[in-house]
Design a protein around this motif. Structure first.
Motif, PDB file in Angstrom:
ATOM      1  N   THR A   1      44.015  14.243  -4.536  1.00 24.02           N
ATOM      2  CA  THR A   1      42.725  13.568  -4.600  1.00 24.02           C
ATOM      3  C   THR A   1      41.623  14.508  -4.111  1.00 24.02           C
ATOM      4  O   THR A   1      41.872  15.410  -3.309  1.00 24.02           O
ATOM      5  CB  THR A   1      42.719  12.280  -3.762  1.00 24.02           C
TER       6      THR A   1
ATOM      7  N   VAL B   1      37.357  14.679  -2.830  1.00 20.52           N
ATOM      8  CA  VAL B   1      36.151  14.012  -2.383  1.00 20.52           C
ATOM      9  C   VAL B   1      34.979  14.918  -2.730  1.00 20.52           C
ATOM     10  O   VAL B   1      34.988  16.107  -2.406  1.00 20.52           O
ATOM     11  CB  VAL B   1      36.188  13.735  -0.861  1.00 20.52           C
TER      12      VAL B   1
ATOM     13  N   ASP C   1      34.257  10.953  -6.360  1.00 13.48           N
ATOM     14  CA  ASP C   1      35.685  11.130  -6.101  1.00 13.48           C
ATOM     15  C   ASP C   1      36.356  11.719  -7.327  1.00 13.48           C
ATOM     16  O   ASP C   1      35.802  11.668  -8.427  1.00 13.48           O
ATOM     17  CB  ASP C   1      36.353   9.782  -5.776  1.00 13.48           C
TER      18      ASP C   1
END
Length: 192
Positions: free
Chosen positions: A79, A81, A101
């Motif tokens: 992931t 950010v 995101d």
């Protein structure tokens, strides 16, 4: 009687060990096969990272950076950010993608951007700068392909387009809008 019991003791011990082994194997298999019992903990977190891919000529072709990158080993998910993707392939206008995101595929070739996605394609060869906004974008770096199945708005000099679903291939300069397309076009004489 004690000699008969002493002969059966090793056999009983082996039987007990075999049953214990069988039970332990089943318990371990059951735990591994049940996904709700697996933990989703990161194995690494990187702050303020940048990955740069270079072409055969040694020049940078794409750069992926983010405020934070987190990798999870249980499902190989990565992931991001505040990701920023910049693609500068030769013969193609520069593209910059930003979002709140994102996520990377396991090989890093596909990038999924979420929330406040902005794609900016620089002006090139008689084409004005283009800005596309959408809540989700799937970007395939090798093909310079951006696509979404969500609402998208495109703003260029003299025109604004809205649609549901889009595919843009930077290498070909080809834009396909899928559904509910509507637009506003300003005549050239009224443009500043």
């Amino acid at each position: 009687m004690s000699s008969g019991l002493s002969r059966l003791f090793p056999l009983a011990l082996m039987l007990a060990l075999a049953l214990l082994t069988f039970w332990l194997e089943r318990a371990v298999q059951e735990e591994q096969s049940h996904p709700s019992l697996r933990r989703h903990d990161p194995d690494f977190i990187v702050e303020h990272f940048t990955i740069t891919n270079f072409g055969r000529d040694g020049r940078p072709e794409s750069r992926v950076s983010a405020r934070t990158m987190t990798h999870y080993p249980d499902d190989d998910a990565t992931t991001l950010v505040a990701p920023i993707v910049v693609q500068t392939k030769p013969g193609q206008p520069k593209m910059t993608l930003t979002a709140r995101d994102g996520a990377l595929s396991s090989d890093g070739e596909e990038i999924f951007l979420y929330e406040d996605v902005l794609l900016v394609r620089d002006a090139a060869e008689g084409r004005p700068e283009s800005r596309m906004r959408t809540p989700f974008l799937h970007f395939v770096r090798a093909r310079s392909l951006a696509r979404t199945d969500r609402d998208v708005s495109l703003v260029e000099e003299g025109r604004i387009l809205h649609a549901r679903g889009m595919e843009y291939e930077n290498e070909l300069g080809q834009l396909i809008l899928h559904a509910r397309v509507r637009g506003t076009f300003e005549p050239k004489k009224n443009r500043p």
